[in-house]
Design an enzyme around this catalytic site. Structure first.
Site, PDB file in Angstrom:
ATOM      1  N   GLY A  42       1.618  -4.800  -7.115  1.00  0.00           N
ATOM      2  CA  GLY A  42       1.713  -6.168  -7.625  1.00  0.00           C
ATOM      3  C   GLY A  42       2.028  -7.241  -6.602  1.00  0.00           C
ATOM      4  O   GLY A  42       2.259  -8.396  -6.994  1.00  0.00           O
ATOM      5  N   ILE A  43       2.030  -6.906  -5.323  1.00  0.00           N
ATOM      6  CA  ILE A  43       2.296  -7.944  -4.307  1.00  0.00           C
ATOM      7  C   ILE A  43       1.079  -8.878  -4.251  1.00  0.00           C
ATOM      8  O   ILE A  43      -0.035  -8.451  -3.950  1.00  0.00           O
ATOM      9  CB  ILE A  43       2.554  -7.301  -2.913  1.00  0.00           C
ATOM     10  CG1 ILE A  43       3.796  -6.412  -2.937  1.00  0.00           C
ATOM     11  CG2 ILE A  43       2.643  -8.381  -1.831  1.00  0.00           C
ATOM     12  CD1 ILE A  43       5.121  -7.126  -3.115  1.00  0.00           C
ATOM     13  N   ASP A  97       2.099  11.323  -5.315  1.00  0.00           N
ATOM     14  CA  ASP A  97       2.162  11.081  -6.765  1.00  0.00           C
ATOM     15  C   ASP A  97       0.842  11.400  -7.477  1.00  0.00           C
ATOM     16  O   ASP A  97       0.612  10.949  -8.595  1.00  0.00           O
ATOM     17  CB  ASP A  97       2.608   9.633  -7.068  1.00  0.00           C
ATOM     18  CG  ASP A  97       1.693   8.584  -6.442  1.00  0.00           C
ATOM     19  OD1 ASP A  97       0.676   8.967  -5.832  1.00  0.00           O
ATOM     20  OD2 ASP A  97       2.009   7.389  -6.572  1.00  0.00           O
ATOM     21  N   HIS A 122       1.745   3.704  -7.638  1.00  0.00           N
ATOM     22  CA  HIS A 122       0.309   3.854  -7.378  1.00  0.00           C
ATOM     23  C   HIS A 122      -0.490   2.738  -8.063  1.00  0.00           C
ATOM     24  O   HIS A 122      -1.577   2.967  -8.591  1.00  0.00           O
ATOM     25  CB  HIS A 122      -0.168   5.240  -7.856  1.00  0.00           C
ATOM     26  CG  HIS A 122      -1.358   5.777  -7.114  1.00  0.00           C
ATOM     27  ND1 HIS A 122      -1.275   6.827  -6.228  1.00  0.00           N
ATOM     28  CD2 HIS A 122      -2.667   5.416  -7.121  1.00  0.00           C
ATOM     29  CE1 HIS A 122      -2.475   7.092  -5.740  1.00  0.00           C
ATOM     30  NE2 HIS A 122      -3.341   6.240  -6.263  1.00  0.00           N
ATOM     31  N   TYR A 154      -4.590  13.131   0.926  1.00  0.00           N
ATOM     32  CA  TYR A 154      -4.459  13.824  -0.348  1.00  0.00           C
ATOM     33  C   TYR A 154      -4.466  15.309  -0.053  1.00  0.00           C
ATOM     34  O   TYR A 154      -5.200  15.777   0.822  1.00  0.00           O
ATOM     35  CB  TYR A 154      -5.636  13.486  -1.279  1.00  0.00           C
ATOM     36  CG  TYR A 154      -5.467  12.220  -2.082  1.00  0.00           C
ATOM     37  CD1 TYR A 154      -4.296  11.965  -2.781  1.00  0.00           C
ATOM     38  CD2 TYR A 154      -6.495  11.288  -2.160  1.00  0.00           C
ATOM     39  CE1 TYR A 154      -4.152  10.811  -3.534  1.00  0.00           C
ATOM     40  CE2 TYR A 154      -6.360  10.128  -2.913  1.00  0.00           C
ATOM     41  CZ  TYR A 154      -5.181   9.896  -3.594  1.00  0.00           C
ATOM     42  OH  TYR A 154      -5.040   8.758  -4.342  1.00  0.00           O
ATOM     43  N   VAL A 187      -7.089   2.401  -0.250  1.00  0.00           N
ATOM     44  CA  VAL A 187      -7.921   2.187  -1.440  1.00  0.00           C
ATOM     45  C   VAL A 187      -9.223   2.952  -1.205  1.00  0.00           C
ATOM     46  O   VAL A 187      -9.923   2.712  -0.221  1.00  0.00           O
ATOM     47  CB  VAL A 187      -8.202   0.685  -1.681  1.00  0.00           C
ATOM     48  CG1 VAL A 187      -9.194   0.508  -2.827  1.00  0.00           C
ATOM     49  CG2 VAL A 187      -6.915  -0.078  -1.967  1.00  0.00           C
TER      50      VAL A 187
HETATM   51  C1  LIG Z   1      -9.317   1.081  -6.467  1.00  0.00           C
HETATM   52  C2  LIG Z   1      -8.063   1.718  -5.944  1.00  0.00           C
HETATM   53  C3  LIG Z   1      -8.157   2.893  -5.226  1.00  0.00           C
HETATM   54  C4  LIG Z   1      -7.003   3.495  -4.703  1.00  0.00           C
HETATM   55  N1  LIG Z   1      -7.122   4.617  -3.937  1.00  0.00           N
HETATM   56  C5  LIG Z   1      -6.014   5.184  -3.421  1.00  0.00           C
HETATM   57  C6  LIG Z   1      -6.116   6.333  -2.600  1.00  0.00           C
HETATM   58  O1  LIG Z   1      -7.207   6.846  -2.331  1.00  0.00           O
HETATM   59  N2  LIG Z   1      -4.960   6.870  -2.111  1.00  0.00           N
HETATM   60  C7  LIG Z   1      -3.729   6.329  -2.389  1.00  0.00           C
HETATM   61  O2  LIG Z   1      -2.711   6.835  -1.937  1.00  0.00           O
HETATM   62  N3  LIG Z   1      -3.615   5.226  -3.146  1.00  0.00           N
HETATM   63  C8  LIG Z   1      -4.721   4.647  -3.657  1.00  0.00           C
HETATM   64  N4  LIG Z   1      -4.591   3.519  -4.424  1.00  0.00           N
HETATM   65  C9  LIG Z   1      -3.249   2.934  -4.657  1.00  0.00           C
HETATM   66  C10 LIG Z   1      -2.918   1.890  -3.585  1.00  0.00           C
HETATM   67  O3  LIG Z   1      -2.749   2.499  -2.330  1.00  0.00           O
HETATM   68  C11 LIG Z   1      -1.621   1.146  -3.904  1.00  0.00           C
HETATM   69  O4  LIG Z   1      -0.580   2.066  -4.161  1.00  0.00           O
HETATM   70  C12 LIG Z   1      -1.741   0.176  -5.072  1.00  0.00           C
HETATM   71  O5  LIG Z   1      -3.041  -0.337  -5.182  1.00  0.00           O
HETATM   72  C13 LIG Z   1      -0.741  -0.944  -4.877  1.00  0.00           C
HETATM   73  O6  LIG Z   1      -0.792  -1.841  -5.892  1.00  0.00           O
HETATM   74  P1  LIG Z   1      -1.595  -3.258  -5.822  1.00  0.00           P
HETATM   75  O7  LIG Z   1      -3.053  -2.905  -5.954  1.00  0.00           O
HETATM   76  O8  LIG Z   1      -1.062  -3.971  -6.999  1.00  0.00           O
HETATM   77  O9  LIG Z   1      -1.279  -3.918  -4.498  1.00  0.00           O
HETATM   78  C14 LIG Z   1      -5.737   2.901  -4.941  1.00  0.00           C
HETATM   79  C15 LIG Z   1      -5.657   1.713  -5.664  1.00  0.00           C
HETATM   80  C16 LIG Z   1      -6.798   1.110  -6.150  1.00  0.00           C
HETATM   81  C17 LIG Z   1      -6.672  -0.183  -6.900  1.00  0.00           C
END
Ligand SMILES: Cc1cc2nc3c(=O)[nH]c(=O)nc-3n(C[C@H](O)[C@H](O)[C@H](O)COP(=O)(O)O)c2cc1C
Length: 359
Positions: free
Chosen positions: A286-287, A156, A252, A128, A78
Site C-alpha cells: 500500500g505504499i 509467505d 504480499h 520462490y 512483481v
Molecule cells: C502482479 C503482482 C505480482 C507479484 N509477484 C510477486 C512475486 O513473484 N514474488 C514476490 O515475492 N512477491 C510478488 N508480489 C508481491 C510484491 O512483491 C509486494 O509484496 C506487494 O505488491 C506490495 O504491495 P503493493 O503492490 O501495494 O506495493 C507481486 C505483486 C503483484 C501485484
C-alpha cells in the site's frame, strides 16, 4: 497529461492494460480484505511533525543492505512484467538503476535474470522455493553469478492465494510472456474456465519452504538473505536467529492469506522486538506516496518496497513511466521529511505517530 502523484499513473495504467492484465496486477486474494486494509491502515496513521530544526543539507538518501540507495525504497518483486509492457523487467530495472534504488528480479521474471542483472544498478533476486531443492539453489547461484546483491526469499507462498479475479477471468499468460528463468512447460499458458493458469503453474512448480530451506539457502550463498512475508513477531525473531540480513514485513500486497494483517499494523511491534539488530526491517503493502514512506520509517522500517505503483509506471510509459513513479516518490519523500522537521532518514526514525480514532 501531467502526473503529479502515483494515483495519476494508476489511472493511466488502467486505461492501457487489458481487463485481465489489470486484474492480475490490481487484485488480491479472496474478498480482498487484506488488500483494502493495507491502504486503510496507512490512511489511519498520522505523523507528529517537529519544527524549527536545521534542515539545510538535508538528504533522503539511505543505506540498504550495506549499499547506497537514493531513497529508502526498493522496487518489489512483481512477476511477469512483460504483461505490462513489451520491455518488461528490462525497462523497470533501467529506471530503478537511474533512480538509484535497488530492483528485485523475480524467480517468475519474463526476461532471464542474467539479462536483467546486466542492466546494472543494484539488482536483488527474489526466490520462490521450487519442488526440487537443487533447482532452487541453482537459481540462487545464477543470481549470485549474475551480480545480484541479495536474495529475497519469499516465505509467505507455500502455494499461491486464491485470486478470484484471475479465476473468474480464466487468466493465463499469452504466448509472448514466459517464465524465462526455467523451462516452465505449458501450464502457465493453458486457459481453463474458472481457474488461473498462473496459480496452476506455481502449484506444479513450488513447494512449501521451511526454516530448513532458509538454512539451505544461507549455506549455499555469501549474499545477504532477506525473508519476505513476515507478519508475526515470533517469526521476525526467528528470522534473526536464522541469520537473515533483513526481513520484509508484508502480507504480499493482499494476495496470499485474505484476512492477514497489514504489515504496517505489525511494523512497530516487530521493530521494537528487533531493536538493536543491525539487519534491515523493510515494509511493503500500500505504499503510494512519499508520505507513506515517512510513516513506515517513523514506525521503525529502514525502507519500503513498492510493488503495483512501479508497474503502473511501466504500463503507462515503459522505462520513463517507472522513472516517473520513482522520481515522484523521491520528491514527495523529500517534501514530507522536511515538513516533518527531519534532515535525514535517521531523524525520521525518531518521529512520533498517532493512529486516528475516528473514521
Ligand atoms: C502482479 C503482482 C505480482 C507479484 N509477484 C510477486 C512475486 O513473484 N514474488 C514476490 O515475492 N512477491 C510478488 N508480489 C508481491 C510484491 O512483491 C509486494 O509484496 C506487494 O505488491 C506490495 O504491495 P503493493 O503492490 O501495494 O506495493 C507481486 C505483486 C503483484 C501485484
Amino acid at each position: 497529461m501531467t502526473h503529479v502523484c502515483l494515483d495519476d499513473l494508476e489511472r493511466a495504467a488502467r486505461d492501457v492494460l487489458s481487463g485481465e492484465n489489470w486484474d492480475f496486477l490490481a487484485g488480491g486474494s479472496g474478498a480482498e480484505a487484506s488488500l483494502a486494509a493495507n491502504r486503510a491502515a496507512l490512511e489511519r496513521i498520522f505523523v507528529i511533525p517537529r519544527v524549527l530544526r536545521e534542515l539545510t543539507g538535508g538528504t533522503v538518501e539511505a543505506e540498504l543492505l550495506g549499499g547506497h540507495a537514493a531513497l529508502p525504497a526498493v522496487v518489489a518483486p512483481v512477476a511477469y512484467q512483460r504483461l505490462f509492457h513489451p520491455e518488461g523487467e528490462l525497462a523497470a530495472a533501467r529506471a530503478a538503476r537511474d533512480a538509484g534504488v535497488p530492483y528485485t528480479i523475480c524467480t517468475l521474471s519474463s526476461v532471464p535474470l542474467e539479462e536483467i542483472a546486466a542492466v546494472g544498478g543494484r539488482p536483488w533476486f527474489q526466490l520462490y522455493w521450487l519442488r526440487d531443492e537443487k533447482r532452487s539453489l541453482d537459481l540462487v547461484r545464477r543470481a549470485e553469478d549474475a551480480g545480484c546483491e541479495a536474495i529475497v526469499f519469499t516465505v509467505d507462498v507455500p502455494w499461491m492465494g486464491r485470486r478470484l479475479r484471475d479465476m473468474r477471468n480464466g487468466f493465463a499468460l499469452p504466448d509472448s510472456v514466459i517464465a524465462a528463468n526455467f523451462d516452465a512447460g505449458e501450464a502457465a499458458h493453458r486457459r481453463t474456465r474458472g481457474q488461473s493458469a498462473v496459480a496452476d503453474h506455481t502449484a506444479r512448480e513450488f513447494a512449501p519452504a521451511t526454516w530448513e530451506s532458509v538454512e539451505a539457502v544461507r549455506a549455499h550463498t555469501d549474499l545477504p538473505v532477506v525473508l519476505k512475508g513476515i507478519l508475526a513477531v515470533e517469526d521476525a525473531s526467528r528470522a534473526v536467529d536464522a541469520g537473515a540480513a533483513g526481513i520484509v514485513v508484508s502480507n504480499h500486497g493482499g494476495r496470499q492469506l485474505d484476512g492477514a494483517v497489514p504489515g504496517i499494523e505489525m511494523l512497530g511491534e516487530i521493530a521494537a522486538a528487533l531493536s538493536g539488530w543491525e539487519g534491515e526491517v523493510l515494509l511493503d503493502g500500500g505504499i503510494r506516496s512519499g508520505g507513506d514512506i515517512l510513516k513506515a520509517i517513523a514506525l521503525g522500517a529502514s525502507g519500503v518496497l513498492v510493488g503495483r505503483p512501479a508497474m503502473w509506471g511501466l504500463a503507462a510509459g515503459g522505462e520513463d513511466g517507472v522513472r516517473q513513479v520513482l522520481d515522484l516518490l523521491t520528491v514527495e519523500f523529500r517534501n514530507a521529511l522536511g515538513l516533518a522537521g527531519c534532515g535525514s532518514v535517521d531523524a525520521a526514525r525518531r518521529l512520533g505517530t498517532r493512529v486516528a480514532r475516528h473514521g
